[in-house]
Scaffold this motif. Structure first.
Motif, PDB file in Angstrom:
ATOM      1  N   ASN A   1      33.461  29.146  34.173  1.00 17.27           N
ATOM      2  CA  ASN A   1      34.772  28.798  33.621  1.00 17.27           C
ATOM      3  C   ASN A   1      35.305  27.590  34.381  1.00 17.27           C
ATOM      4  OD1 ASN A   1      35.956  29.854  36.093  1.00 17.27           O
ATOM      5  ND2 ASN A   1      35.523  31.883  35.258  1.00 17.27           N
ATOM      6  N   ALA A   2      36.541  27.243  34.129  1.00 19.29           N
ATOM      7  CA  ALA A   2      37.110  26.037  34.731  1.00 19.29           C
ATOM      8  C   ALA A   2      37.753  26.305  36.090  1.00 19.29           C
ATOM      9  CB  ALA A   2      38.144  25.433  33.782  1.00 19.29           C
ATOM     10  N   THR A   3      37.647  27.539  36.606  1.00 20.43           N
ATOM     11  CA  THR A   3      38.252  27.882  37.887  1.00 20.43           C
ATOM     12  C   THR A   3      37.179  27.971  38.967  1.00 20.43           C
ATOM     13  OG1 THR A   3      38.033  30.283  37.678  1.00 20.43           O
ATOM     14  CG2 THR A   3      39.918  29.244  36.574  1.00 20.43           C
ATOM     15  N   PRO A   4      37.580  27.991  40.241  1.00 26.01           N
ATOM     16  CA  PRO A   4      36.591  28.117  41.316  1.00 26.01           C
ATOM     17  C   PRO A   4      35.916  29.489  41.357  1.00 26.01           C
ATOM     18  CG  PRO A   4      38.675  27.222  42.143  1.00 26.01           C
ATOM     19  CD  PRO A   4      38.944  27.734  40.767  1.00 26.01           C
ATOM     20  N   PHE A   5      36.475  30.487  40.678  1.00 26.07           N
ATOM     21  CA  PHE A   5      35.972  31.864  40.713  1.00 26.07           C
ATOM     22  C   PHE A   5      34.905  32.073  39.640  1.00 26.07           C
ATOM     23  CE2 PHE A   5      36.366  36.345  39.321  1.00 26.07           C
ATOM     24  CZ  PHE A   5      36.038  36.970  40.512  1.00 26.07           C
ATOM     25  N   THR A   6      33.697  32.502  40.051  1.00 28.05           N
ATOM     26  CA  THR A   6      32.582  32.698  39.120  1.00 28.05           C
ATOM     27  C   THR A   6      31.943  34.066  39.336  1.00 28.05           C
ATOM     28  OG1 THR A   6      32.099  30.318  39.193  1.00 28.05           O
ATOM     29  CG2 THR A   6      30.414  31.752  38.250  1.00 28.05           C
ATOM     30  N   PRO A   7      32.257  35.040  38.492  1.00 28.95           N
ATOM     31  CA  PRO A   7      31.575  36.332  38.578  1.00 28.95           C
ATOM     32  C   PRO A   7      30.204  36.287  37.914  1.00 28.95           C
ATOM     33  CG  PRO A   7      33.231  36.387  36.864  1.00 28.95           C
ATOM     34  CD  PRO A   7      33.325  35.026  37.493  1.00 28.95           C
ATOM     35  N   TYR A   8      29.348  37.239  38.266  1.00 25.34           N
ATOM     36  CA  TYR A   8      28.023  37.307  37.661  1.00 25.34           C
ATOM     37  C   TYR A   8      27.515  38.747  37.671  1.00 25.34           C
ATOM     38  CZ  TYR A   8      26.510  37.288  42.582  1.00 25.34           C
ATOM     39  OH  TYR A   8      26.343  37.579  43.912  1.00 25.34           O
ATOM     40  N   VAL A   9      26.533  38.998  36.820  1.00 26.25           N
ATOM     41  CA  VAL A   9      25.822  40.275  36.794  1.00 26.25           C
ATOM     42  C   VAL A   9      24.336  39.978  36.793  1.00 26.25           C
ATOM     43  CG1 VAL A   9      27.652  41.556  35.614  1.00 26.25           C
ATOM     44  CG2 VAL A   9      25.915  40.361  34.265  1.00 26.25           C
ATOM     45  N   GLY A  10      23.539  40.927  37.269  1.00 30.27           N
ATOM     46  CA  GLY A  10      22.105  40.707  37.327  1.00 30.27           C
ATOM     47  C   GLY A  10      21.320  42.002  37.247  1.00 30.27           C
ATOM     48  N   ALA A  11      20.060  41.887  36.885  1.00 23.32           N
ATOM     49  CA  ALA A  11      19.144  43.023  36.844  1.00 23.32           C
ATOM     50  C   ALA A  11      17.748  42.516  37.153  1.00 23.32           C
ATOM     51  CB  ALA A  11      19.175  43.705  35.479  1.00 23.32           C
TER      52      ALA A  11
END
Length: 199
Positions: free
Chosen positions: A109-119
């Motif tokens: 997104n355009a903010t410094p915060f980047t969540p993620y998920v993984g498997a």
């Protein structure tokens, strides 16, 4: 003509990651260093009440971004020593090396915060097994799934703060006197915090 078009499309798709990196000015490579707390599930079917100690450990990982959203992460550490207990009493120790490979989706997104998920998949190698003076042993190899959720916060263009939580399925058969006594499941939850650097 159709086959040639499909071949061209496949070649362009394979070049997508480097092209994106050059356009955005970001390298597809990211490295992280984390301090991780391992909390074992200590699931035991031997009837001996087997447990291993929880501990903090260092972790390093390398990620490659195929696109701004899709990345593969290889998670590494050095062989970790664990004390083993039966019914609360110390019976020896072992080491385990648990490299894990995950495929991640990053919610950009355009903010410094980047969540993620993984498997992905974990492979664990047990070594330096010393239980009951050699009277007990464990199976050396374990394969299992791994799930991951985390978030990064950009401190600068290249440097980020990272929080990461993983659930990893690790188990091994336990032998006493050469006979299988049951299965021990480590199945840890790993909570890590650290820094990432995007080249």
């Amino acid at each position: 003509m159709f086959k040639k078009s499909m071949l061209l499309a496949a070649v362009l798709a394979g070049l997508a990651a480097p092209a994106w990196a050059q356009t955005s000015g970001d390298s597809p490579w990211l490295v992280r260093l984390r301090a991780v707390h391992l909390n074992s599930a200590n699931g035991d079917s031997t009837g001996l009440g087997l447990t291993v100690n929880n501990k903090w450990l260092p972790e390093a990982d390398v990620s490659y971004f195929f696109t701004p959203n899709i990345a593969a992460e290889l998670i590494l550490t050095y062989p970790q020593r664990h004390s083993v207990y039966a019914g609360g009493g110390y019976i020896g120790s072992l080491r385990h090396l648990p490299p894990t490979l995950t495929l991640q989706y990053h919610f950009t997104n355009a903010t410094p915060f980047t969540p993620y998920v993984g498997a992905g998949l974990n492979y664990t190698r047990f070594s330096s097994v010393d239980l009951l003076g050699g009277a007990a042993d464990v199976k050396r190899n374990s394969f299992g799934p791994a799930l991951q959720v985390g978030a990064s916060y950009a401190l600068t263009k290249n440097l980020s703060l990272n929080l990461d939580v993983k659930k990893v399925w690790i188990k091994t058969d336990v032998y006493a006197g050469g006979n299988k006594a049951g299965t021990f499941k480590v199945d840890p939850v790993l909570v890590g915090v650290g820094l990432g650097y995007r080249f």
